[in-house]
Design a protein around this motif. Structure first.
Motif, PDB file in Angstrom:
ATOM      1  N   GLU A 112       0.824  -1.210   0.000  1.00 17.47           N
ATOM      2  CA  GLU A 112       0.000   0.000   0.000  1.00 17.47           C
ATOM      3  C   GLU A 112       0.855   1.256   0.000  1.00 17.47           C
ATOM      4  O   GLU A 112       1.978   1.265   0.497  1.00 17.47           O
ATOM      5  CB  GLU A 112      -0.901   0.034   1.244  1.00 17.47           C
ATOM      6  N   ARG A 113       0.274   2.325  -0.544  1.00 21.81           N
ATOM      7  CA  ARG A 113       0.813   3.687  -0.468  1.00 21.81           C
ATOM      8  C   ARG A 113       2.258   3.817  -0.964  1.00 21.81           C
ATOM      9  O   ARG A 113       3.096   4.442  -0.290  1.00 21.81           O
ATOM     10  CB  ARG A 113       0.673   4.221   0.962  1.00 21.81           C
ATOM     11  N   ASP A 215       0.489   3.155   7.392  1.00 23.47           N
ATOM     12  CA  ASP A 215       0.361   4.193   6.357  1.00 23.47           C
ATOM     13  C   ASP A 215       1.622   5.058   6.326  1.00 23.47           C
ATOM     14  O   ASP A 215       2.090   5.505   7.376  1.00 23.47           O
ATOM     15  CB  ASP A 215      -0.835   5.093   6.662  1.00 23.47           C
ATOM     16  N   GLU A 264      -3.517   8.649  10.324  1.00 23.45           N
ATOM     17  CA  GLU A 264      -3.174   7.785   9.183  1.00 23.45           C
ATOM     18  C   GLU A 264      -2.966   8.683   7.974  1.00 23.45           C
ATOM     19  O   GLU A 264      -3.238   9.886   8.031  1.00 23.45           O
ATOM     20  CB  GLU A 264      -4.331   6.827   8.877  1.00 23.45           C
ATOM     21  N   GLY A 284     -10.437   2.702   8.862  1.00 15.78           N
ATOM     22  CA  GLY A 284     -10.366   1.665   7.819  1.00 15.78           C
ATOM     23  C   GLY A 284     -10.507   2.285   6.439  1.00 15.78           C
ATOM     24  O   GLY A 284      -9.854   3.269   6.112  1.00 15.78           O
ATOM     25  N   GLN A 323      -9.526  10.059   1.316  1.00 17.40           N
ATOM     26  CA  GLN A 323      -8.480  10.003   2.344  1.00 17.40           C
ATOM     27  C   GLN A 323      -7.168  10.440   1.690  1.00 17.40           C
ATOM     28  O   GLN A 323      -6.846   9.984   0.578  1.00 17.40           O
ATOM     29  CB  GLN A 323      -8.357   8.568   2.883  1.00 17.40           C
TER      30      GLN A 323
HETATM   31  C1  DGJ Z   1      -6.689   2.872   6.025  1.00 17.72           C
HETATM   32  C2  DGJ Z   1      -5.393   3.114   5.323  1.00 17.72           C
HETATM   33  O1  DGJ Z   1      -5.214   4.475   5.181  1.00 17.72           O
HETATM   34  C3  DGJ Z   1      -5.404   2.428   3.980  1.00 17.72           C
HETATM   35  O2  DGJ Z   1      -4.198   2.660   3.324  1.00 17.72           O
HETATM   36  C4  DGJ Z   1      -5.654   0.969   4.201  1.00 17.72           C
HETATM   37  O3  DGJ Z   1      -4.613   0.433   4.953  1.00 17.72           O
HETATM   38  C5  DGJ Z   1      -6.963   0.763   4.944  1.00 17.72           C
HETATM   39  N1  DGJ Z   1      -6.915   1.472   6.190  1.00 17.72           N
HETATM   40  C6  DGJ Z   1      -7.239  -0.680   5.218  1.00 17.72           C
HETATM   41  O4  DGJ Z   1      -8.401  -0.811   5.984  1.00 17.72           O
END
Ligand code: DGJ
Length: 380
Positions: A112-113, A215, A264, A284, A323
């Motif tokens: 991710e990211r 994150d 996050e 989430g 987000q």
């Molecule tokens: C929030 C995070 O910002 C996302 O990148 C991802 O990890 C989700 N949570 C998963 O639920």
């Protein structure tokens, strides 16, 4: 007579040029709509970041697939390039996950990211990403690193780590390093639990094996120092961690920031001599209200500036249903920044949308408003 024909020819030619220029579709950004690449396919680069290199923007993000399973990594990190931030060319998969079940980046893990930075000293491109191991949900809380000599890749995966084992953060009180929190008795989310996590109960727990990193984002300062900023300590506290000279490891110097505030999706940018952060709360895949903060140094102290969004209550509480993932400085336009966010669609991950909006400043605080459609002329 010949001269008249020549003039008419010139006028017709100029008219043709003007007409074809007018016919060009306006280069605009439409947040939340389907964004087609040069092949007519919806861009697949979620939780991404952008590197500007030698006149071109390169966008790196999570390649998602159809359905709920698409939130895991079955392909890798996708790269696109653009000169104008409106039209994007598919540059293919920059980092691939692999079939080899003994590899940490085996298909089915979580990537991710991803963010890429350029190291001018050794002319290398360095990618970091939040990495969770296959079958372990979000327990590993690691960060992975990969390198390439070409911006679009292929990137070679080096390793994944829990950052900074056996290192205490800067300015961390000696008395807290050995504090006994009697934590087994403490109820999760109780005021006592929150106070202990703010003080560093999870920091102390992870001291030996290395800290949690979920994150994340990267930020390179004007002096070339690179920072890896990640949600740590069970997502309760952010760590701003300095990278080493070649950007492929941690230097061991890091700061705890916004302790116990549950941030996050951090994104950092610099305006003048101030550092700004946009982040989110922890809900989430569901959107929540964005936060902002300012500091005189990436290590802080950071002062909270509140929700940067302006609009209806719903827009403010959900960050326009998005987000944060990155803040992009616009090239050639002073103090011009774009908020890059994801509108997640976890039931069909590949359908996630991109919410990009210009950042305004009011009394030196970032402000984000909704626009159905906007162009880079906004910054003129
Ligand atoms: C929030 C995070 O910002 C996302 O990148 C991802 O990890 C989700 N949570 C998963 O639920």
């Amino acid at each position: 007579m010949q001269k008249i024909f020549k003039h008419i020819g010139t006028i017709v030619f100029i008219g043709f040029i003007i007409l074809s220029a007018c016919k060009q579709p306006a280069k605009t950004i439409k947040p939340g709509e389907i964004w087609l690449d040069n092949n007519g396919v919806h861009i697949n680069a979620h939780g991404g970041g952008i590197l500007y290199h030698q006149g071109t923007y390169f966008w790196f993000g999570e390649h998602k697939i159809e359905g709920k399973a698409g939130n895991k990594a079955y392909v890798g990190v996708h790269c696109y390039s653009s000169d104008d931030l409106c039209t994007w060319k598919d540059e293919g998969i920059a980092l691939s996950v692999v079939e080899d079940t003994t590899s940490m980046i085996v298909k089915g893990c979580i990537v991710e990211r991803p963010k890429v930075i350029y190291n001018a000293k050794n002319k290398q491109f360095v990618m970091w990403f939040h990495h969770e191991l296959k079958g372990m949900a979000y327990k590993a809380a690691m960060t992975g690193v990969a390198v390439s000599d070409r911006v679009t890749g292929p990137y070679t995966y080096l390793r994944s780590v829990n950052p900074n084992p056996m290192c205490w953060p800067i300015d961390y009180a000696d008395s807290l390093k050995t504090k006994d929190y009697n934590f087994e008795q403490v109820k999760r989310w109780s005021p006592q639990w929150q106070e202990a996590s703010k003080q560093g109960v999870f920091l102390q727990r992870d001291y030996k094996r290395g800290q949690m990193a979920r994150d994340m984002t990267l930020f390179v300062d004007e002096d070339g120092t690179a920072y890896h900023i990640h949600s740590s300590e069970e997502n309760q506290t952010l760590h701003v961690a300095e990278l080493n000279e070649d950007y492929t490891d941690f230097s061991g110097r890091y700061a705890r920031v916004l302790e116990g505030k549950s941030n996050e999706a951090p994104a950092i940018f610099k305006r003048g001599d101030k550092y700004y952060m946009i982040s989110s709360g922890c809900t989430g895949w569901k959107p929540n209200a964005a936060r902002s903060a300012v500091a005189n140094h990436p290590f802080g102290p950071w002062t909270e500036l509140g929700n940067p969004c302006r609009g209806t209550e719903k827009e403010m509480q959900t960050t326009f249903q998005s987000q944060s993932t990155y803040v992009l400085p616009v090239q050639g336009a002073k103090d011009s920044f774009i908020y890059l966010g994801d509108r997640w669609t976890p039931e069909n991950a590949i359908d996630g949308r991109y919410i990009w909006l210009p950042i305004e400043f009011s009394e030196d605080k970032p402000v984000i408003r909704w626009h159905d459609e906007w162009s880079l002329n906004t910054f003129n």
